[in-house]
Design a protein around this motif. Structure first.
Motif, PDB file in Angstrom:
ATOM      1  N   ALA A  37       0.853  -1.191   0.000  1.00 38.78           N
ATOM      2  CA  ALA A  37       0.000   0.000   0.000  1.00 38.78           C
ATOM      3  C   ALA A  37       0.890   1.241   0.000  1.00 38.78           C
ATOM      4  O   ALA A  37       1.588   1.501   0.989  1.00 38.78           O
ATOM      5  N   PRO A  38       0.878   2.029  -1.080  1.00 40.37           N
ATOM      6  CA  PRO A  38       1.815   3.168  -1.145  1.00 40.37           C
ATOM      7  C   PRO A  38       1.499   4.252  -0.112  1.00 40.37           C
ATOM      8  O   PRO A  38       2.399   4.975   0.307  1.00 40.37           O
ATOM      9  N   GLU A  39       0.217   4.342   0.298  1.00 40.93           N
ATOM     10  CA  GLU A  39      -0.118   5.387   1.277  1.00 40.93           C
ATOM     11  C   GLU A  39       0.544   5.138   2.625  1.00 40.93           C
ATOM     12  O   GLU A  39       0.578   6.036   3.477  1.00 40.93           O
ATOM     13  N   PHE A  41       3.802   4.134   2.775  1.00 42.31           N
ATOM     14  CA  PHE A  41       5.252   4.351   2.650  1.00 42.31           C
ATOM     15  C   PHE A  41       5.678   5.528   3.532  1.00 42.31           C
ATOM     16  O   PHE A  41       5.021   6.571   3.531  1.00 42.31           O
TER      17      PHE A  41
END
Lengths: 394, 394
Positions: A37-39, A41
């Protein structure tokens, strides 16, 4: 006339990576990739680490460095493997790689001549199958159940198969099945391995992402004969964009990996290594991993609940204690590839399971990723897939 | 019992990389590495690029991306190859690799079966020899002089050798010799290549670093039959620590490189790619390269002048118009490896030349790098090497 090497006859593009291109449009609900999930990072943290790295050791970060990798980062990996995987080692037994994918590629090159046999779980990680294919081996699939590899089958295969050069396994939250080996299976596995003395590639990209129950000991931590090669990675606990993984193995094996690494790309990115090391000095990675586990755990719950609610009773799926994936088995007469096309029309995607079996078959299976989509999309996506499945029921 | 693949019998560590470890002590004057001058790295510029990248597209930079590479960076490479190398191409013909070293490794894997023949200049880049060795080829060395590869020799070899699968060349400021092919040689080479239709790996890491005379057209720019595979890199014009290079080739060949890349490491670092792209948008790389050329040009002058002054008349060396290296030939009875040990006692290092010949011999040669040492150390280092040479004169 241009003539390619024989190995190129075996290699075609990864279906997942081709599919990922299709599913990159923002209106698609994609359960296809294995994307974190990039959110989640730690963008601010990595920015601070980048600034500190370039201010304090910019020239070293931008220069060539050793093939083995940045010593302080290797030390942190040693400490982490001790804490998380029960592995006792030191930095001389760590080689930094460009993601654990590179460790897979190197394993194939270190051990496999054309025609040699590699054993793997049935099903297994597509990226490993593709990496090993470049060394032109024969794949023998070891049957599995929800508790992992079937040890009596493994023993039977080892007793009757020549030229088994390595065994590739993912004991924790396996890709694609989401399954985890029980302690009993692990103990039996090491017993068998010690008897036959075959090198084992233990791929552990997801091990830290456990949502429930106790951690299992890694195979490497139970390894008394230096047969296990452990592959780790920062891709799922930090971010994949830096392309940092590692190989942990005994001297002679690690030296071979090092030789291959020298020819392959000299070394992994110095900047990536020093910035990641700086981030680990400035932050508590455990806290970050806890956040990831909380979010992924909820997404898993959401996906399993929606499957329970919407999928017809003719389907079954696995219950992952952690990691990124669950695995769905359709009625035998269904073809998950055909259904995938119908799903794409409804703007939802998964990976058909056939690709995860090196010798083919099992077209009635597919892999579902839950880490990369928010809960509302997970529920909506499962509804759409359920509609397609139902429309194909006989 | 652990059994390795046959290829591992051929692979030993790169002597250069082992030597680099020895020469890392700060009191050694080292002409051994192929290191760029770190004091010229645009550390401030890359810091600004890192901040901008992580602020504006942090999530994308830290996520997985496509195997091919970041499209805006590939477009800048296309534009740069047009301006600097006269190559007309587009982004569909560019694959981002982890340094051009990775392109070499892939070339071996795409083209070579065990026993196939690869032709290269005699001497040639050690890292290429090591990369190709993993594919177990036979090396045939094509003789060279100060104007590059000898074309009549090349033609003779091609006419009489079976299974030549590729030809590896570095026409500009060659590693290790520092030599550059004349225009006439290039034209004749393409004529021969077109006749025999053999793929060519044109390795061009130093081409932009020309101190004097006119740029030569790249082989790729003269390629009418899509036989040339061009390898470029940011390592020598920006910094090697980001591990970014590229392959430019026609469709079918590039597709094979892409397949190998998928299995090898999925993709090169997204962060490295986007930060480098941002740097190129914020800065004038030509201005930066001009600064590098000025400094390296002075260092070359300093080295050649000191050799002229201190080396005995029994030695000869090449005159590089650019790049990082000059090449020294000692009297035939001398062994550059033995002298290297004596030099190390005097705290000065070079790379013995034998390693650059895949089939051995030529022990009376060595490679000198001038990019990584300030002028006062260059002069002092040459004096010390001269003393060792003189002490070994018969």
């Amino acid at each position: 006339m241009i003539r390619f090497a024989d190995r190129m006859n075996l290699l075609t593009g990864s279906e997942i990576r081709e599919l990922l291109k299709l599913t990159a449009q923002p209106d698609i609900i994609s359960f296809a990739g294995g994307l974190p999930a990039p959110e989640l990072f730690p963008v601010e943290g990595m920015k601070a680490a980048a600034i500190k790295t370039l201010e304090e050791s910019g020239e070293a970060a931008m220069q060539y460095s050793t093939t083995e990798g940045f010593p302080p980062l290797r030390q942190k990996i040693v400490d982490r493997m001790k804490a998380k995987n029960g592995i006792q080692t030191d930095i001389d037994h760590i080689l930094i790689t460009s993601g654990s994918q590179q460790g897979l590629d190197f394993a194939g090159r270190v051990f496999l001549n054309p025609g040699d046999v590699v054993l793997m779980e049935s099903p297994s990680y597509l990226g490993a199958i593709n990496a090993f294919k470049a060394s032109e081996p024969k794949f023998v699939e070891v049957p599995t159940d929800n508790n992992g590899m079937l040890m009596e089958e493994l023993e039977k295969i080892l007793a009757t198969t020549d030229n088994v050069k390595m065994i590739y396994v993912i004991p924790d939250f396996q890709n694609p099945s989401g399954r985890t080996w029980t302690l009993e299976r692990r103990e039996k596995f090491m017993e068998i391995i010690n008897k036959f003395e075959i090198p084992v590639i233990e791929d552990n990209p997801y091990g830290e992402l456990r949502f429930e129950n106790e951690n299992m000991p890694s195979l490497k931590s139970m390894d008394t004969k230096d047969l296990v090669i452990f592959l780790g990675t920062f891709s799922k606990i930090l971010a994949p964009g830096y392309r940092l993984g590692w190989v942990c193995a005994e001297d002679e094996i690690l030296e071979k990996f090092n030789f291959i690494k020298q020819g392959a790309d000299l070394q992994s990115s110095t900047v990536s290594q020093i910035e990641t090391n700086t981030f680990l000095e400035m932050n508590d990675l455990d806290q970050h991993v806890a956040k990831i586990k909380e979010v992924y755990g909820k997404r898993r719950n959401c996906m399993l609940k929606a499957m329970e609610e919407y999928f017809p009773k003719e389907c079954t799926w696995t219950y992952p204690d952690g990691g990124l994936f669950t695995w769905v088995i359709l009625p035998e007469y269904m073809d998950a590839k055909e259904l995938a096309t119908q799903c794409l029309e409804k703007k939802v995607a998964y990976v058909p399971g056939g690709s995860f079996f090196p010798n083919g078959g099992h077209e009635n299976t597919f892999r579902m990723n839950y880490s990369n989509m928010p809960e509302e999309k997970i529920e909506e996506g499962i509804k759409r897939i359920a509609e397609v499945i139902k429309a194909n029921l006989r």
